[in-house]
Scaffold this motif. Sequence first.
Motif, PDB file in Angstrom:
ATOM      1  N   TYR B  33      15.152 -27.094  34.746  1.00 59.65           N
ATOM      2  CA  TYR B  33      15.842 -27.316  36.017  1.00 59.65           C
ATOM      3  C   TYR B  33      14.945 -28.115  36.963  1.00 59.65           C
ATOM      4  O   TYR B  33      13.727 -27.947  36.943  1.00 59.65           O
ATOM      5  CB  TYR B  33      16.138 -25.987  36.722  1.00 59.65           C
ATOM      6  N   TRP B  34      15.581 -28.902  37.801  1.00 59.04           N
ATOM      7  CA  TRP B  34      14.886 -29.533  38.921  1.00 59.04           C
ATOM      8  C   TRP B  34      15.532 -29.063  40.221  1.00 59.04           C
ATOM      9  O   TRP B  34      16.767 -29.039  40.340  1.00 59.04           O
ATOM     10  CB  TRP B  34      14.984 -31.060  38.846  1.00 59.04           C
ATOM     11  N   TYR B  35      14.683 -28.686  41.165  1.00 62.95           N
ATOM     12  CA  TYR B  35      15.125 -28.304  42.506  1.00 62.95           C
ATOM     13  C   TYR B  35      14.328 -29.111  43.520  1.00 62.95           C
ATOM     14  O   TYR B  35      13.212 -29.559  43.250  1.00 62.95           O
ATOM     15  CB  TYR B  35      14.888 -26.803  42.764  1.00 62.95           C
ATOM     16  N   ARG B  36      14.900 -29.253  44.715  1.00 60.33           N
ATOM     17  CA  ARG B  36      14.201 -29.917  45.815  1.00 60.33           C
ATOM     18  C   ARG B  36      14.057 -28.912  46.957  1.00 60.33           C
ATOM     19  O   ARG B  36      15.009 -28.172  47.270  1.00 60.33           O
ATOM     20  CB  ARG B  36      14.994 -31.141  46.282  1.00 60.33           C
ATOM     21  N   GLN B  37      12.883 -28.887  47.570  1.00 57.85           N
ATOM     22  CA  GLN B  37      12.635 -27.967  48.684  1.00 57.85           C
ATOM     23  C   GLN B  37      12.156 -28.768  49.883  1.00 57.85           C
ATOM     24  O   GLN B  37      11.040 -29.285  49.881  1.00 57.85           O
ATOM     25  CB  GLN B  37      11.601 -26.906  48.297  1.00 57.85           C
ATOM     26  N   ARG B  38      13.030 -28.890  50.885  1.00 58.97           N
ATOM     27  CA  ARG B  38      12.644 -29.561  52.118  1.00 58.97           C
ATOM     28  C   ARG B  38      12.043 -28.536  53.052  1.00 58.97           C
ATOM     29  O   ARG B  38      12.367 -27.341  52.993  1.00 58.97           O
ATOM     30  CB  ARG B  38      13.864 -30.224  52.751  1.00 58.97           C
ATOM     31  N   LEU B  39      11.210 -29.003  53.946  1.00 58.62           N
ATOM     32  CA  LEU B  39      10.507 -28.127  54.869  1.00 58.62           C
ATOM     33  C   LEU B  39      11.501 -27.261  55.637  1.00 58.62           C
ATOM     34  O   LEU B  39      12.432 -27.780  56.258  1.00 58.62           O
ATOM     35  CB  LEU B  39       9.666 -28.972  55.836  1.00 58.62           C
ATOM     36  N   PHE B  45      19.525 -27.312  44.365  1.00 56.00           N
ATOM     37  CA  PHE B  45      19.684 -27.609  42.939  1.00 56.00           C
ATOM     38  C   PHE B  45      19.913 -29.102  42.740  1.00 56.00           C
ATOM     39  O   PHE B  45      20.717 -29.720  43.440  1.00 56.00           O
ATOM     40  CB  PHE B  45      20.873 -26.828  42.387  1.00 56.00           C
ATOM     41  N   LEU B  46      19.216 -29.696  41.774  1.00 61.70           N
ATOM     42  CA  LEU B  46      19.390 -31.109  41.476  1.00 61.70           C
ATOM     43  C   LEU B  46      20.048 -31.313  40.111  1.00 61.70           C
ATOM     44  O   LEU B  46      21.093 -31.947  40.008  1.00 61.70           O
ATOM     45  CB  LEU B  46      18.036 -31.832  41.498  1.00 61.70           C
ATOM     46  N   ILE B  47      19.421 -30.784  39.051  1.00 63.13           N
ATOM     47  CA  ILE B  47      19.912 -31.056  37.702  1.00 63.13           C
ATOM     48  C   ILE B  47      19.449 -29.962  36.760  1.00 63.13           C
ATOM     49  O   ILE B  47      18.434 -29.322  36.998  1.00 63.13           O
ATOM     50  CB  ILE B  47      19.441 -32.450  37.221  1.00 63.13           C
TER      51      ILE B  47
END
Lengths: 110, 114
Positions: B33-39, B45-47
């Motif tokens: 899995y890929w996730y993005r975490q913004r401040l 969830f990305l992919i």
Amino acid sequence: QKEVEQDPGPLSVPEGAIVSLNCTYSNSAFQYFMWYRQYSRKGPELLMYTYSSGNKEDGRFTAQVDKSSKYISLFIRDSQPSDSATYLCAVGENDYKLSFGAGTTVTVRA
Amino acid sequence: GAGVSQSPSNKVTEKGKDVELRCDPISGHTALYWYRQRLGQGLEFLIYFQGNSAPDKSGLPSDRFSAERTGESVSTLTIQRTQQEDSAVYLCASSRTGFGSPLHFGNGTRLTVT
């Protein structure tokens, strides 16, 4: 409306206190409920994982799920300075496409 | 290695450049899995990759984002023509199966677009 709401804190408690964290969610189809702990500049690590209403206990940690209210909680007993971290709740219909809360930053003061 | 490994740990790039982020999952884990975490925000969830099945790309925010996975091993996330709003920590996770198994996260790649 966000799928998961979590109070970002910060929360500061003295060592030995009970830490109480909670999240609310909007989608009644969610059936997986998790709590992750994230230390600064590290990836999240799984603390608790449940898919049913009720309580689940693991050492000093207790997770509660109330599906009727769409409310989940995490309690940390006898908190330690090493518990200082950001705690993220996560919910999902399946356990790969999870919706995460923004995280609550907890500081346990020695 | 014992855990999910991501590289680089930090990346600073100029707006408009392409970047490639790498993830080495735990050996034997079929799901990635890929996730993005913004401040100040939750993980986004990305992919999701599971074995040889078609990946779930529904979380990719735009066509500038793409990801590949070689078999059940390394994955790369590519961001083309980076924008300042792409600045975030990109987290990779793997699990033994895609259903009912906990996610193990890497420490992320901190991307800063200037």
